[in-house]
Design a protein around this motif. Structure first.
Motif, mmCIF file in Angstrom:
data_model
loop_
_atom_site.group_PDB
_atom_site.id
_atom_site.type_symbol
_atom_site.label_atom_id
_atom_site.label_comp_id
_atom_site.label_asym_id
_atom_site.label_seq_id
_atom_site.Cartn_x
_atom_site.Cartn_y
_atom_site.Cartn_z
ATOM 1 N N SER A 82 0.851 -1.200 0.000
ATOM 2 C CA SER A 82 0.000 0.000 0.000
ATOM 3 C C SER A 82 0.876 1.235 0.000
ATOM 4 C CB SER A 82 -0.916 0.005 1.229
ATOM 5 O OG SER A 82 -0.202 0.348 2.390
ATOM 6 N N THR A 83 0.344 2.297 -0.566
ATOM 7 C CA THR A 83 1.080 3.560 -0.633
ATOM 8 C C THR A 83 1.383 4.086 0.763
ATOM 9 O OG1 THR A 83 -0.185 4.033 -2.644
ATOM 10 C CG2 THR A 83 1.074 5.834 -1.703
ATOM 11 N N VAL A 84 0.444 3.945 1.665
ATOM 12 C CA VAL A 84 0.638 4.439 3.035
ATOM 13 C C VAL A 84 1.807 3.714 3.700
ATOM 14 C CG1 VAL A 84 -0.420 4.611 5.317
ATOM 15 C CG2 VAL A 84 -1.781 5.097 3.275
ATOM 16 N N ASP A 85 1.859 2.377 3.551
ATOM 17 C CA ASP A 85 2.948 1.609 4.171
ATOM 18 C C ASP A 85 4.296 1.975 3.550
ATOM 19 O OD1 ASP A 85 1.173 0.346 5.799
ATOM 20 O OD2 ASP A 85 1.010 -1.470 4.596
ATOM 21 N N PHE A 86 4.313 2.135 2.236
ATOM 22 C CA PHE A 86 5.574 2.468 1.570
ATOM 23 C C PHE A 86 6.060 3.850 2.016
ATOM 24 C CE2 PHE A 86 8.021 4.185 -2.053
ATOM 25 C CZ PHE A 86 9.038 3.242 -2.074
ATOM 26 N N ALA A 87 5.125 4.806 2.111
ATOM 27 C CA ALA A 87 5.509 6.153 2.550
ATOM 28 C C ALA A 87 6.030 6.124 3.990
ATOM 29 C CB ALA A 87 4.308 7.092 2.432
ATOM 30 N N GLU A 88 5.449 5.289 4.830
ATOM 31 C CA GLU A 88 5.895 5.192 6.217
ATOM 32 C C GLU A 88 7.300 4.606 6.291
ATOM 33 O OE1 GLU A 88 5.740 5.552 10.363
ATOM 34 O OE2 GLU A 88 4.495 6.419 8.769
ATOM 35 N N ILE A 89 7.565 3.568 5.469
ATOM 36 C CA ILE A 89 8.906 2.971 5.454
ATOM 37 C C ILE A 89 9.932 3.996 4.971
ATOM 38 C CG2 ILE A 89 10.345 1.205 4.356
ATOM 39 C CD1 ILE A 89 7.896 -0.612 4.336
ATOM 40 N N MET A 90 9.585 4.764 3.920
ATOM 41 C CA MET A 90 10.497 5.799 3.417
ATOM 42 C C MET A 90 10.791 6.827 4.496
ATOM 43 S SD MET A 90 9.292 6.538 -0.512
ATOM 44 C CE MET A 90 10.435 7.898 -0.598
ATOM 45 N N LYS A 91 9.775 7.228 5.260
ATOM 46 C CA LYS A 91 9.964 8.225 6.314
ATOM 47 C C LYS A 91 10.896 7.700 7.404
ATOM 48 C CE LYS A 91 7.338 10.909 9.713
ATOM 49 N NZ LYS A 91 5.977 11.199 10.244
ATOM 50 N N ILE A 92 10.665 6.434 7.801
ATOM 51 C CA ILE A 92 11.492 5.849 8.862
ATOM 52 C C ILE A 92 12.949 5.743 8.426
ATOM 53 C CG2 ILE A 92 11.900 3.748 10.217
ATOM 54 C CD1 ILE A 92 8.866 3.275 10.158
ATOM 55 N N THR A 93 13.167 5.251 7.215
ATOM 56 C CA THR A 93 14.541 5.049 6.749
ATOM 57 C C THR A 93 15.246 6.386 6.488
ATOM 58 O OG1 THR A 93 13.666 4.781 4.491
ATOM 59 C CG2 THR A 93 14.062 2.781 5.772
ATOM 60 N N GLN A 94 14.536 7.377 5.963
ATOM 61 C CA GLN A 94 15.155 8.691 5.720
ATOM 62 C C GLN A 94 15.591 9.336 7.020
ATOM 63 O OE1 GLN A 94 12.430 11.068 3.441
ATOM 64 N NE2 GLN A 94 12.733 9.890 1.553
#
Length: 519
Positions: A82-94
């Motif tokens: 899901s887009t929401v999960d992918f955006a959350e992973i990107m935020k955490i890793t960044q």
């Protein structure tokens, strides 16, 4: 750069994205970029859509972000669905300064444009996941309506077998489990408590519905323990009628009736009798504990007309009135009742003897509510379908051409025939009512086999009411003359008056002058 490889697979049978292929592609990317692989985590047989970020392998990587510079995955849909999960992973890793790299998609996630493109790909990955879900749901719906088994937990009383009429598998009755169900139902209708039935099943070593011996997937247990909640869930499940259930509700046919695609375990009359009995037990007066006293709700104080309850004195069980205590709690006044009491053993024996003397040889007839037939909802549905069909033809302009006219005529004829059939069935529909069904047993036979709760229910069903008078000074230890025992309508009327309930239903029942002894 230090790299962590992440691999995910929803089902182990997906050869196109097998773990080996994913790992090889990720390792090839790391080798080409000169990255050092220091960790590799897998989530096998784990859905990225339903589990979100709650995946063991992914969580282990996210917990060690300080040890990595980049996380490598096969495709974006392996990392998130899901887009929401992918955006959350990107935020955490960044936030931790860790990059993301896809082994099969040319994306540079270190730039704003690359991250935007990654989110676009994630949107399509989510769309693909939804599409797959719709296809699977549609396929399951088709299989269910064909009577084929779609997988999951096997309902108790059934087993999976090859489809003799074509491909796939179907559910057939499991003789051993069906025998257990019939035994349960028989005991429930004989007024045995669910607690006692569950205890006896556990002692008999009969596997429970969730035991590993009969479930190959889902929640399983190595314990064969039965519980009352298990029995209630099983005995109220319309799957016993052969109906197909999804999300706890029967699937309906186009005519509004439940879809039945497997052989039933219970017939309709037995099912309704069972549901009536279970519904009756839900009343406040029926929620009594296992091993509770025989004469509870039967024995009343002759002074204040309050119910009498058991207590233990010097190791002996006795019944006593607590009306004085209730009066003090309500008003602070002691009242005039001093709380007479009687020995439980002798009192119960006396009432039992009178009950069996009067009713023991009489046959027991059970009153079963007959469900009436009503086809009016289906008639309205058919009339609405005819109206919609006419609008499709004459208002919306559908069914054009010769072939369209033929298809319209065929559908219209079928609907008209169905409507006529339903109206004919409504004209001869059986009304709802109550039917007396002989049990084939006497009260004495049922008393002998019943539990304490079952015996008390038999007493209550025939209207047993016992009035306990005060003890006489210097009288015998057990003076049965203190006990005034009433049966039938008079007992029911006295109980209603003592409990402060409306006596009109009892009086109306007395006026009807119903013949026979009924349960």
């Amino acid at each position: 750069m230090r790299a962590a490889i992440y691999i995910r697979l929803s089902r182990e049978t997906e050869e196109s994205t097998s773990p080996e292929r994913q790992r090889a592609a990720c390792e090839a990317l790391c080798k080409a970029r000169g990255w050092k692989v220091i960790a590799a985590e897998e989530d096998i047989d784990v859905s990225g859509y339903s589990r979100g970020l709650d995946r063991p392998g992914l969580q282990r990587i996210l917990a060690r972000l300080t040890e990595f510079d980049v996380i490598v995955f096969f495709k974006i849909d392996r990392l998130a669905r899901s887009t929401v999960d992918f955006a959350e992973i990107m935020k955490i890793t960044q936030n931790e300064g860790v990059a993301l790299a896809s082994a099969s998609e040319p994306l540079d996630l270190t730039s704003s444009m690359g991250r935007a493109m990654a989110k676009v790909i994630a949107v399509f990955a989510e769309l693909e996941s939804d599409t797959i879900g719709m296809r699977v749901s549609g396929a399951h719906e088709h299989l269910r309506r064909e009577g084929r088994w779609t997988g999951g937990r096997v309902p108790y009383g059934y087993r999976v077998a090859d489809n003799p009429d074509g491909p796939g598998r179907i559910l057939v009755v499991n003789p051993d489990e069906a025998k257990t169900i019939h035994a349960m139902v028989e005991r429930v209708l004989k007024k045995d408590s669910l607690m006692q039935i569950a205890t006896d099943l556990s002692k008999s070593d009969v596997p429970s519905p969730g035991h590993t011996s009969r479930q190959t997937n889902g929640r399983r247990s190595d314990s064969k323990q039965w519980y009352t909640t298990t029995l209630k869930s099983l005995l109220t499940n319309p799957q016993l009628l052969g109906q197909v259930v999804e999300d706890g509700k029967p699937i309906l046919r186009t005519d509004g009736l439940p879809l039945v695609t497997r052989p039933p375990i219970l017939d309709m009359d037995t099912w309704h009798a069972l549901q009536d009995e279970l519904k009756r037990r839900k009343g406040a007066g029926e929620q009594r504990r296992e091993r509770t006293s025989l004469l509870r709700a039967v024995l009343y104080c002759g002074l204040c007309h309050s119910r009498m309850y058991t207590f233990t004195a010097k190791g002996k069980v006795r019944y006593r009135c607590i009306g004085r205590l209730k009066q003090r709690q309500r008003t602070g006044d002691q009242g005039t009742c001093y709380g007479p009491n009687v020995a439980a053993e002798h009192t119960e024996a006396h009432v039992t003897a009178l009950f069996l003397e009067q009713f023991g040889k009489l046959p027991v007839v059970r009153m079963v509510e007959r469900v009436g037939e009503d086809f009016r909802p289906q008639i309205r549905q058919a009339e609405g379908a005819l109206s919609d069909l006419e609008k499709d033809r004459y208002e919306r302009g559908l069914f054009k051409g010769e072939d369209g006219a033929r298809r319209y005529a065929d559908q219209y004829t079928k609907l008209e025939d169905r409507l006529a059939s339903l109206k004919e069935r409504q004209n001869s529909a059986k009304p709802a009512g109550v039917e007396a069904v002989p049990t084939g047993k006497t009260f004495g036979e049922m008393w002998k086999d019943a539990s304490t709760e079952g015996k008390r229910d038999l007493l209550l069903d025939v209207g047993t009411y016992v009035d306990v008078a005060p003890a006489r000074r210097g009288g015998p230890r057990m003076d049965t003359s203190r006990l005034s025992v009433f049966f039938g309508d008079e007992g029911k009327l006295r109980r209603a008056e003592a409990d402060g309930k409306n006596t009109r239903p009892v009086i109306d029942a007395m006026a009807e002058d119903v013949d026979g002894t009924l349960l």
